[in-house]
Design a protein around this motif. Structure first.
Motif, PDB file in Angstrom:
ATOM      1  N   ASN A  49       1.095  -1.305   0.034  1.00  0.00           N
ATOM      2  CA  ASN A  49      -0.149  -0.140   0.049  1.00  0.00           C
ATOM      3  C   ASN A  49       0.791   1.195   0.127  1.00  0.00           C
ATOM      4  N   THR A  50       2.131   1.275   0.378  1.00  0.00           N
ATOM      5  CA  THR A  50       2.970   2.526   0.654  1.00  0.00           C
ATOM      6  C   THR A  50       4.132   2.464  -0.213  1.00  0.00           C
ATOM      7  N   GLY A  51       4.817   1.253  -0.688  1.00  0.00           N
ATOM      8  CA  GLY A  51       5.727   1.036  -1.359  1.00  0.00           C
ATOM      9  C   GLY A  51       7.045   1.176  -0.532  1.00  0.00           C
ATOM     10  N   GLU A  52       6.950   1.264   0.949  1.00  0.00           N
ATOM     11  CA  GLU A  52       7.769   1.597   1.826  1.00  0.00           C
ATOM     12  C   GLU A  52       8.619   0.155   2.159  1.00  0.00           C
ATOM     13  N   ARG A  53       9.815   0.049   2.467  1.00  0.00           N
ATOM     14  CA  ARG A  53      10.572  -1.023   2.811  1.00  0.00           C
ATOM     15  C   ARG A  53      10.367  -1.192   3.940  1.00  0.00           C
ATOM     16  N   ARG A  54      10.241  -2.412   4.616  1.00  0.00           N
ATOM     17  CA  ARG A  54      10.070  -3.053   5.737  1.00  0.00           C
ATOM     18  C   ARG A  54      10.955  -4.088   6.297  1.00  0.00           C
ATOM     19  N   VAL A  55      11.561  -4.114   7.295  1.00  0.00           N
ATOM     20  CA  VAL A  55      12.442  -4.991   7.804  1.00  0.00           C
ATOM     21  C   VAL A  55      11.990  -5.504   9.128  1.00  0.00           C
ATOM     22  N   MET A  56      11.585  -6.800   9.072  1.00  0.00           N
ATOM     23  CA  MET A  56      10.474  -7.376  10.398  1.00  0.00           C
ATOM     24  C   MET A  56      11.110  -8.419  10.711  1.00  0.00           C
ATOM     25  N   PRO A  57      11.646  -8.473  12.001  1.00  0.00           N
ATOM     26  CA  PRO A  57      11.641  -9.938  12.879  1.00  0.00           C
ATOM     27  C   PRO A  57      10.378 -10.391  12.984  1.00  0.00           C
ATOM     28  N   CYS A  58      10.551 -11.941  12.739  1.00  0.00           N
ATOM     29  CA  CYS A  58       9.155 -12.457  12.851  1.00  0.00           C
ATOM     30  C   CYS A  58       9.467 -14.027  13.137  1.00  0.00           C
ATOM     31  N   THR A  59       8.621 -14.847  13.602  1.00  0.00           N
ATOM     32  CA  THR A  59       8.747 -16.289  13.717  1.00  0.00           C
ATOM     33  C   THR A  59       7.406 -16.933  13.549  1.00  0.00           C
ATOM     34  N   LEU A  60       7.398 -18.243  13.457  1.00  0.00           N
ATOM     35  CA  LEU A  60       6.355 -18.979  13.603  1.00  0.00           C
ATOM     36  C   LEU A  60       6.647 -20.110  14.818  1.00  0.00           C
TER      37      LEU A  60
END
Length: 77
Positions: free
Chosen positions: A21-32
């Motif tokens: 929706n914004t074209g913004e770069r996102r760096v996300m720490p995540c897990t399952l």
């Protein structure tokens, strides 16, 4: 994609992606790998993956085609 999903099930992965929706770069720490997560089966050919975002403490849906990079561990500074 199967390797990414397996890594998410084992621990923390950082996903670098572009928000649609914004074209913004996102760096996300995540897990399952979290006791509050009930998602266990994700098809490797799925268009999106739902992960637990550690920085937001909430679920996030990532569109596979927007992933720029990913790596095991927390974001590198």
């Amino acid at each position: 994609m199967a390797t990414l999903i397996d890594s998410l099930k084992k621990g923390v992965v950082t996903i670098d992606f572009t928000k649609i929706n914004t074209g913004e770069r996102r760096v996300m720490p995540c897990t399952l790998n979290n006791s509050s997560i009930t998602i266990r089966n994700i098809a490797p050919d799925s268009d999106s993956i739902v992960v637990w975002a550690l920085d937001k403490e909430d679920f996030r849906d990532v569109i596979v085609s927007t992933i720029n990079d990913w790596y095991i561990g927390y974001p590198k500074e």
